[in-house]
Structure formats: structure tokens, C-alpha cells
Motif scaffolding. Sequence first.
Motif, PDB file in Angstrom:
ATOM      1  N   HIS A  49       0.830  -1.082  -0.087  1.00  0.00           N
ATOM      2  CA  HIS A  49      -0.019   0.220  -0.126  1.00  0.00           C
ATOM      3  C   HIS A  49       0.671   1.135   0.074  1.00  0.00           C
ATOM      4  CE1 HIS A  49      -3.965  -1.790   0.743  1.00  0.00           C
ATOM      5  NE2 HIS A  49      -3.143  -3.000   1.146  1.00  0.00           N
ATOM      6  N   THR A  53       1.546   2.521  -4.361  1.00  0.00           N
ATOM      7  CA  THR A  53       0.330   3.002  -4.014  1.00  0.00           C
ATOM      8  C   THR A  53      -0.333   3.289  -5.208  1.00  0.00           C
ATOM      9  OG1 THR A  53       1.463   4.271  -2.284  1.00  0.00           O
ATOM     10  CG2 THR A  53      -0.527   4.892  -2.830  1.00  0.00           C
ATOM     11  N   THR A  68      -6.238   7.104  -3.766  1.00  0.00           N
ATOM     12  CA  THR A  68      -4.818   7.036  -3.225  1.00  0.00           C
ATOM     13  C   THR A  68      -4.999   7.066  -1.685  1.00  0.00           C
ATOM     14  OG1 THR A  68      -3.962   7.993  -5.275  1.00  0.00           O
ATOM     15  CG2 THR A  68      -2.531   8.103  -3.126  1.00  0.00           C
ATOM     16  N   TYR A  72      -3.712   4.246   1.392  1.00  0.00           N
ATOM     17  CA  TYR A  72      -3.032   4.489   2.504  1.00  0.00           C
ATOM     18  C   TYR A  72      -3.801   3.893   3.654  1.00  0.00           C
ATOM     19  CZ  TYR A  72       0.615   7.124  -0.295  1.00  0.00           C
ATOM     20  OH  TYR A  72       1.668   7.557  -1.052  1.00  0.00           O
TER      21      TYR A  72
END
Length: 159
Positions: A49, A53, A68, A72
Motif C-alpha cells: 500500500h 500506491t 490514493t 494509504y
Amino acid sequence: MLTPVLMILITVLPYLAYRLVWRRGPSQDLRSAAAAGLGLVFLFTASGHFLQTEPMAQMLPSWVPERTALVYLTGVLEIAIAVSLFFRRSRVAGAWAAAAVLIAFFPANVYAAFQQVPMGGHSWGPVYLLVRAPLQLFILWWIWAMVLEVPGKTRRAAV
């Protein structure tokens, strides 16, 4: 396609190592070793992650807002689950959370496979699901049989 094999090895090696070193260890310690492997695999997947990403964001449909940020956030969630698996007091909650995450995230893997997202094996298309689905079923089985179930004991219904 090395990643699924690596994930299985990360999951089972702590358990196997414990079994080899302490052949007749208490079942609670076997569960701790099984949970440690699961925790390590969640740390491994969480790293993606943060290290990949953008490709992970592509695994989500374009209508998902803040893809995005969501990648995260789910990485942080996977780290929290992993950490919870290393401690006896939070292990059961962490195992249930791990199972829920595996089920909740699976549709993203289906979408990515059909969109042939260039992340992991998803570029193989739907064929990738022939690897991914059994892998996730194995990890779900591991959670249930090796972390949540007490070996040698049967569950009793709550009164």
C-alpha cells in the motif's frame, strides 16, 4: 506469481518452526505462532500500500473517491490488524478483522483482474483469480482453524 507462494510461506513458517523446535508445545503457543505468521503476511501486504500506491489505486474503480488516500488508509488498517495478531489480548479481534478485510477487499481483486491492472498478477486477467481466490480461501481457513479455533477442543454453544 511468486507473491502467492511467498504469502503462504510467510504465513506457515512461524508455525512450522515452532512445531519443529518444540514438538509438544502447548496449543496456545501453536496458535501464537500461527497468528504471528498471519501478522507477518499482513505486514507484507500492507507494505504494498505504501510501496506501490498508484498501481494499487488503479485496482479500484474510477468512481471510488480519493483512491490514493483509501490505499494509504487500508495499508494502515492492515498494519493495525498485523500488530493486533502479535498480542494475545487482541488476537481474536485481529483475526476477525483480518477475515473481514480479506472478504471486503476481494471485490477489488476481481475488478483489477477483469481490468487487467498491471499490479501483481492482475495483468493476467480473470485467470489470476484462479490463484487469488484459493490463496484467500487458504488464509481464511488459516485464520479459522489455526488462530481462532482451539486445537483439540470443540466449540460449545453459548448459553
